[in-house]
Write a protein that holds these residues in place. Structure first.
Motif, PDB file in Angstrom:
ATOM      1  N   PRO A   1       5.715   4.563  -7.783  1.00 12.54           N
ATOM      2  CA  PRO A   1       6.285   5.105  -9.036  1.00 12.54           C
ATOM      3  C   PRO A   1       5.677   6.432  -9.471  1.00 12.54           C
ATOM      4  O   PRO A   1       6.347   7.250 -10.106  1.00 12.54           O
ATOM      5  N   ASP A   2       4.401   6.664  -9.107  1.00  9.89           N
ATOM      6  CA  ASP A   2       3.760   7.927  -9.490  1.00  9.89           C
ATOM      7  C   ASP A   2       3.989   9.036  -8.468  1.00  9.89           C
ATOM      8  O   ASP A   2       3.417  10.137  -8.593  1.00  9.89           O
ATOM      9  N   GLY A   3       4.815   8.765  -7.429  1.00 12.97           N
ATOM     10  CA  GLY A   3       5.147   9.791  -6.444  1.00 12.97           C
ATOM     11  C   GLY A   3       4.309   9.749  -5.178  1.00 12.97           C
ATOM     12  O   GLY A   3       4.641  10.428  -4.195  1.00 12.97           O
ATOM     13  N   ARG A   4       3.224   8.984  -5.182  1.00  9.74           N
ATOM     14  CA  ARG A   4       2.377   8.882  -3.991  1.00  9.74           C
ATOM     15  C   ARG A   4       3.133   8.205  -2.852  1.00  9.74           C
ATOM     16  O   ARG A   4       3.995   7.358  -3.078  1.00  9.74           O
ATOM     17  N   ILE A   5       2.801   8.559  -1.621  1.00  9.45           N
ATOM     18  CA  ILE A   5       3.386   7.929  -0.438  1.00  9.45           C
ATOM     19  C   ILE A   5       2.332   7.060   0.232  1.00  9.45           C
ATOM     20  O   ILE A   5       1.232   7.525   0.530  1.00  9.45           O
ATOM     21  N   GLU A   6       2.673   5.785   0.446  1.00  4.54           N
ATOM     22  CA  GLU A   6       1.769   4.867   1.133  1.00  4.54           C
ATOM     23  C   GLU A   6       2.420   4.387   2.432  1.00  4.54           C
ATOM     24  O   GLU A   6       3.647   4.273   2.515  1.00  4.54           O
ATOM     25  N   TYR A   7       1.583   4.105   3.419  1.00 12.16           N
ATOM     26  CA  TYR A   7       2.072   3.657   4.720  1.00 12.16           C
ATOM     27  C   TYR A   7       1.586   2.225   4.959  1.00 12.16           C
ATOM     28  O   TYR A   7       0.386   2.000   5.165  1.00 12.16           O
ATOM     29  N   PRO A   8       2.497   1.247   4.906  1.00  6.42           N
ATOM     30  CA  PRO A   8       2.088  -0.164   4.972  1.00  6.42           C
ATOM     31  C   PRO A   8       1.590  -0.567   6.358  1.00  6.42           C
ATOM     32  O   PRO A   8       2.159  -0.172   7.370  1.00  6.42           O
ATOM     33  N   GLU A   9       0.530  -1.355   6.382  1.00  7.24           N
ATOM     34  CA  GLU A   9       0.005  -1.901   7.622  1.00  7.24           C
ATOM     35  C   GLU A   9       0.453  -3.349   7.824  1.00  7.24           C
ATOM     36  O   GLU A   9       0.382  -3.889   8.924  1.00  7.24           O
ATOM     37  N   LYS A  10       0.894  -3.977   6.738  1.00  4.17           N
ATOM     38  CA  LYS A  10       1.393  -5.351   6.804  1.00  4.17           C
ATOM     39  C   LYS A  10       2.364  -5.586   5.657  1.00  4.17           C
ATOM     40  O   LYS A  10       2.493  -4.752   4.755  1.00  4.17           O
ATOM     41  N   GLY A  11       3.079  -6.698   5.703  1.00  3.75           N
ATOM     42  CA  GLY A  11       4.019  -7.049   4.641  1.00  3.75           C
ATOM     43  C   GLY A  11       5.446  -6.634   4.952  1.00  3.75           C
ATOM     44  O   GLY A  11       5.702  -5.766   5.796  1.00  3.75           O
ATOM     45  N   THR A  12       6.390  -7.295   4.276  1.00  8.22           N
ATOM     46  CA  THR A  12       7.806  -6.918   4.339  1.00  8.22           C
ATOM     47  C   THR A  12       8.241  -6.572   2.921  1.00  8.22           C
ATOM     48  O   THR A  12       7.950  -7.323   1.985  1.00  8.22           O
ATOM     49  N   PRO A  13       8.937  -5.449   2.733  1.00 12.25           N
ATOM     50  CA  PRO A  13       9.287  -5.023   1.375  1.00 12.25           C
ATOM     51  C   PRO A  13      10.310  -5.951   0.720  1.00 12.25           C
ATOM     52  O   PRO A  13      11.391  -6.165   1.261  1.00 12.25           O
ATOM     53  N   GLN A  14       9.964  -6.541  -0.434  1.00 11.99           N
ATOM     54  CA  GLN A  14      10.933  -7.330  -1.181  1.00 11.99           C
ATOM     55  C   GLN A  14      12.009  -6.375  -1.697  1.00 11.99           C
ATOM     56  O   GLN A  14      11.711  -5.372  -2.315  1.00 11.99           O
TER      57      GLN A  14
END
Length: 602
Positions: free
Chosen positions: A203-216
């Protein structure tokens, strides 16, 4: 539909026979599958919700069929997902749930993949899994759980709450389980892997790169979650339900279509020291039932260890517990369930959970406040209609609770008082000589209905109870008999019809949907139309601002379609003499002519 029923049925049967699939990508990007995916995504509530690129389904609607197919194929072959937009959805307890919204093109591609993978996985999933599957529901889960109490007389429940399941799915393990399902198409596996690794825009504009999990929020996520937890189903079932016996027994099918295994279970009880357990799972929410506390404690510890070692998942000790249903309630999918003694037998009773009751009251009270602040009659009636929809939604979900009336009666009077307080100046009354709309059949016998002006308000306290029933496990959408319906056969011929190659994909797909809804019949004459003669008509024409939406389309025969536009009197009467329309059909024709802009036929 869209010539995909036969394909998906074949995938289901081949998967059931143990086949592996090495060439699924061609099916994923087939024209029929893409068009069906477009239709399904367009029908979702989130079709108007933009992703990180700001585009919605409206941007695809104006494209031609060929352009959409070409776009999906190009994006799939060179797949590089756009960042997923993260939003926080408020939960009833005041906390928030993270939701990932892919771009609209990524959603269409995910839907294309889902339509091909689902029948393959359905052939292997166990009947214990009830969530996010075709023809499965919360009612199935509640019915299965109550069966364990009422018929199997098991009253000890193990609640195991997985800590942050969707955020902690191990990608490597998940891909191995997808491969284990028989999905060996390497191009498709690479696409799924890239979907899991799609960047997340916070929401604050940052980009994260997931190492685990599935996006709900992802269309494919529920299926991937079921694939991941299918291993848990298999392990739990192997402890008792699917434990092999020395001799094979002929067992009659139970209510859900599965063999009852009553003889096999009798042999296991007599000749082994195994502890009888059964489980029901709805997504990541599952219950294990046992006969006594000792068995419950053993399976609790064993499940905790197995989840950690095999699926790399932790449990939440605060939310996980062992419950004796003869003493306390257990909560499951918004219900609270307990066992009570009736005629020397323990019988399950269910009510609406306390948290759910609080949420229902808050939701209805907020809507009543909106009704009381209406600016005009039209907006007031819209808010009342929304309130009525909320009431029916609560009843439709919770009517399988045996004590639903007792639960809802606790808030019924409070809601009625609030309704009176907020709307007494707007004509609040117990009766109405002529209601503005017809009252739904389920509420016609109650005297609890109130009226605001001439608009009926449905009572939250009046709900007819229904016994929870499990769907049969062979009741799936890939059955052979679904492939030979005449309407479906005609729809499958869409690629050879004028409708299929319409200038806009929205118009093409909605014509097919309307054709199915009308059961292939002309809206005026009722004559069955072959697909190549059925014509789509805009009720409000485009030149008057009409859209390609489903509600603005009707399917007509060529002669009726022409008759709507004809202005020359001799030709009109010649066509009428051939068609021989009755008064009702002529009225419908005149309504369409009036909206189109041609003179009414007298």
């Amino acid at each position: 539909m869209y010539n995909m029923n036969g394909v998906r049925h074949a995938l289901y049967e081949q998967s059931k026979a143990g086949m592996n699939f090495n060439n699924l990508s061609k099916l994923v990007v087939s024209p029929e599958n893409i068009l069906l995916a477009y239709r399904n995504v367009k029908g979702n509530k989130g079709a108007k919700t933009p992703g990180t690129d700001g585009k919605t389904m409206a941007d695809i609607d104006a494209m031609s069929v060929e352009e959409v197919i070409e776009n999906v194929r190009r994006r799939f072959n060179w797949y590089n997902p756009k960042p997923v937009r993260r939003v926080e959805i408020p939960k009833p307890n005041g906390k928030t749930r993270p939701l990932g919204i892919p771009t609209i093109w990524d959603r269409v591609i995910q839907q294309c993949i889902l339509q091909i993978l689902e029948p393959i996985c359905e052939a292997k999933f166990l009947p214990n899994s009830k969530g996010f599957r075709p023809n499965k529901s919360a009612e199935d889960a509640i019915a299965s759980f109550m069966y364990n109490i009422n018929r199997r007389h098991m009253t000890w429940v193990v609640d195991v709450d997985i800590k942050g399941f969707f955020d902690n799915v191990d990608h490597t393990k998940l891909m191995r389980l997808v491969w284990k399902m028989g999905i060996h198409d390497k191009q498709l596996l690479v696409v799924i892997r890239k979907m899991l690794k799609a960047p997340i825009q916070m929401p604050d504009g940052r980009i994260e790169y997931p190492e685990k999990g599935t996006p709900q929020g992802g269309i494919l996520s529920p299926l991937l979650a079921n694939i991941y937890l299918h291993e848990l189903d298999v392990w739990l079932a192997s402890q008792w339900e699917r434990m092999p016996t020395k001799h094979e027994y002929k067992e009659p099918p139970g209510r859900n279509g599965e063999p009852t295994r009553s003889k096999a279970c009798r042999a296991l009880r007599k000749n082994s020291r195994l502890k009888e357990i059964h489980h029901v799972r709805y997504a990541d929410d599952f219950k294990i039932v046992c006969s006594n506390r000792d068995e419950a404690e053993r399976i609790y510890l064993a499940t905790q260890m197995w989840l950690k070692e095999e699926l790399k998942l932790d449990i939440s000790p605060e939310k996980s517990q062992i419950t004796d249903l003869t003493v306390d309630f257990t909560e499951f999918l918004g219900f609270k369930i307990k066992a009570v003694l009736k005629k020397s037998k323990w019988i399950g009773v269910s009510y609406i959970a306390d948290k759910a009751m609080k949420r229902i009251y808050g939701m209805l009270a907020t809507q009543i406040n909106k009704i009381g602040k209406h600016a005009d009659l039209e907006s007031r009636n819209k808010d009342i209609a929304k309130y009525n929809a909320m009431v029916m939604g609560v009843h439709n979900y919770y009517h399988v609770a045996t004590g639903v009336y007792n639960s809802l009666s606790t808030i019924s009077l409070r809601i009625l008082r609030k309704l009176y307080t907020k709307t007494r100046t707007s004509g609040f009354a117990k009766t109405c000589s002529k209601p503005a709309i017809s009252i739904p059949a389920a509420y016609r016998e109650t005297k609890q209905i109130r009226y605001i002006g001439d608009y009926p308000v449905l009572p939250i306290g009046y709900c007819q109870t229904k016994n929870a029933v499990q769907q049969k496990n062979n009741h799936h959408p890939y059955a052979e008999e679904n492939r030979h319906q005449l309407v479906a056969i005609q729809i499958s011929k869409m690629w050879h019809s004028r409708t299929a190659w319409a200038d806009r994909i929205a118009f093409a797909v909605n014509c097919i949907s309307r054709y199915a809804a009308q059961q292939g019949k002309c809206a005026i004459t009722g004559r069955f139309l072959m697909m190549d003669e059925a014509e789509g008509h805009h009720i409000t024409p485009r030149y008057k601002g009409g859209t390609d939406d489903y509600e603005n389309i009707v399917i007509l025969s060529p002669e009726i379609h022409l008759l709507i536009k004809v202005t020359k009197q001799p030709l009109i009467y010649q066509m009428l003499s051939e068609l021989k329309l009755n008064k009702k059909q002529l009225k419908k024709l005149n309504d369409l002519r009036s909206k189109y802009g041609t003179a009414v036929i007298i």
